[in-house]
Design an enzyme around this catalytic site. Structure first.
Site, short mmCIF file in Angstrom:
data_model
loop_
_atom_site.label_atom_id
_atom_site.label_comp_id
_atom_site.label_asym_id
_atom_site.label_seq_id
_atom_site.Cartn_x
_atom_site.Cartn_y
_atom_site.Cartn_z
N LYS A 11 0.83 -1.21 0.00
CA LYS A 11 0.00 0.00 0.00
C LYS A 11 0.87 1.26 0.00
CE LYS A 11 -3.97 -2.22 2.22
NZ LYS A 11 -5.03 -2.08 3.24
N TYR A 51 -12.56 -2.71 -3.63
CA TYR A 51 -13.14 -2.60 -2.29
C TYR A 51 -14.67 -2.49 -2.38
CZ TYR A 51 -8.51 -2.10 -0.10
OH TYR A 51 -7.24 -2.32 0.37
N PHE A 59 -15.87 5.09 6.10
CA PHE A 59 -14.43 5.33 5.91
C PHE A 59 -13.97 5.12 4.47
CE2 PHE A 59 -14.88 0.90 7.38
CZ PHE A 59 -14.24 0.20 6.36
N ARG A 87 -2.18 -14.64 3.82
CA ARG A 87 -3.12 -14.00 4.76
C ARG A 87 -2.62 -14.13 6.20
NH1 ARG A 87 -7.35 -10.43 3.67
NH2 ARG A 87 -8.57 -11.28 5.38
N THR A 93 -6.66 -7.33 10.13
CA THR A 93 -6.70 -6.02 9.47
C THR A 93 -6.07 -4.90 10.29
OG1 THR A 93 -8.77 -6.75 8.45
CG2 THR A 93 -8.29 -4.38 8.38
N ARG A 104 1.53 -7.01 9.60
CA ARG A 104 0.81 -5.88 10.18
C ARG A 104 1.17 -5.70 11.66
NH1 ARG A 104 -4.84 -7.43 7.06
NH2 ARG A 104 -4.55 -6.09 5.24
N ASN A 114 -2.23 -0.32 6.79
CA ASN A 114 -1.80 -1.62 7.31
C ASN A 114 -0.89 -2.40 6.35
OD1 ASN A 114 -3.78 -2.23 5.51
ND2 ASN A 114 -5.15 -3.23 6.97
N HIS A 117 -2.26 -5.39 1.19
CA HIS A 117 -3.51 -6.08 0.88
C HIS A 117 -3.14 -7.50 0.50
CE1 HIS A 117 -7.27 -7.32 -0.94
NE2 HIS A 117 -6.52 -7.85 -1.89
N GLU A 128 -8.67 -10.90 -8.37
CA GLU A 128 -7.74 -9.79 -8.10
C GLU A 128 -6.49 -9.88 -8.97
OE1 GLU A 128 -7.29 -9.89 -3.83
OE2 GLU A 128 -9.32 -9.09 -3.53
P1 IDP Z 1 -8.35 -6.90 4.94
O1 IDP Z 1 -7.43 -5.94 4.23
O2 IDP Z 1 -7.72 -7.43 6.20
O3 IDP Z 1 -8.86 -8.01 4.03
P2 IDP Z 1 -10.98 -5.65 4.72
O4 IDP Z 1 -12.06 -5.75 5.75
O5 IDP Z 1 -11.17 -6.35 3.42
O6 IDP Z 1 -9.62 -6.08 5.45
O7 IDP Z 1 -10.75 -4.10 4.46
C1 IDP Z 1 -9.96 -3.66 3.39
C2 IDP Z 1 -9.12 -2.49 3.84
O8 IDP Z 1 -9.97 -1.41 4.22
C3 IDP Z 1 -8.27 -2.76 5.09
O9 IDP Z 1 -7.06 -3.43 4.81
C4 IDP Z 1 -8.03 -1.35 5.60
O10 IDP Z 1 -7.01 -0.70 4.88
C5 IDP Z 1 -9.37 -0.68 5.28
N1 IDP Z 1 -10.28 -0.70 6.44
C6 IDP Z 1 -10.99 -1.76 6.92
N2 IDP Z 1 -11.71 -1.41 7.98
C7 IDP Z 1 -11.47 -0.09 8.20
C8 IDP Z 1 -11.94 0.88 9.17
O11 IDP Z 1 -12.75 0.58 10.06
N3 IDP Z 1 -11.45 2.14 9.06
C9 IDP Z 1 -10.57 2.52 8.07
N4 IDP Z 1 -10.12 1.65 7.14
C10 IDP Z 1 -10.55 0.37 7.19
MG MG Z 2 -10.17 -7.90 2.44
#
Ligand code: IDP
Ligand code: MG
Length: 155
Positions: A11, A51, A59, A87, A93, A104, A114, A117, A128
């Site tokens: 990222k 996304y 957000f 993963r 996350t 992370r 974080n 991805h 993807e």
């Molecule tokens: P993941 O990356 O662990 O698969 P996802 O739920 O798919 O998590 O969310 C995608 C990305 O969206 C996360 O990696 C993070 O950068 C962002 N994200 C997820 N939840 C939040 C939040 O509550 N606030 C801000 N950004 C978020």
């Molecule tokens: Mg995800």
């Protein structure tokens, strides 16, 4: 032998913190093979698709801005059960909740910034990889060291 390919994005927070090489090295040291690698600037369209499960979240605009702050580095990583392995390596996350030893957990204090991805299953990995790479940008190359990475039956 369940050889899989999975999609990782380094990222913009990772690019800005000059961690590109360090994070790629973590995956390489584990034994994952780099099958594709490119830098690219993301835009609204690709992020709305990538996304799609988050477009209605409050957000989302901030997430999109953070993902467009600089180019990202896209990686196609290959290995036996690579999707789950990557993963697990990424960790949960939120970097504050992720255990030390995960990417992370070791590099992030944030639920958004974080570091990586990582595709979360076989269907998303396939979709993807298609989203971020043209077929000719993913390479199948012979690695004589596979014999020291896996047993003959892929164990
Ligand atoms: P993941 O990356 O662990 O698969 P996802 O739920 O798919 O998590 O969310 C995608 C990305 O969206 C996360 O990696 C993070 O950068 C962002 N994200 C997820 N939840 C939040 C939040 O509550 N606030 C801000 N950004 C978020
Ligand atoms: Mg995800």
């Amino acid at each position: 032998m369940n050889v899989e390919k999975t999609l990782v994005l380094l990222k913009p927070c990772t690019v800005q913190r000059a961690l590109i090489g360090e994070i790629i090295q973590i995956f390489e040291k584990k034994g994952l093979r780099v099958a594709g690698l490119k830098m690219m600037q993301l835009d609204d369209a690709i992020l709305a698709e990538h996304y799609a499960h988050l477009v209605d979240r409050p957000f989302f605009p901030g997430l999109k801005a953070s993902m467009m702050a600089t180019p990202v580095v896209a990686l196609a990583l290959e290995g036996v059960e690579a999707i789950e392995v990557v993963r697990q390596m990424a960790g949960p996350t939120n970097g504050r909740k992720a255990l030390p030893g995960t990417i992370r957990g070791d590099y992030s204090m944030s639920g958004q910034q974080n570091i990586v991805h990582a595709s979360d299953g076989p269907e998303s990995a396939a979709a993807e990889l298609r989203r971020f790479f043209r077929p000719e940008e993913i390479f199948d190359w012979e690695n004589p060291l596979d014999r020291s990475l896996y047993s003959d039956d892929g164990c």
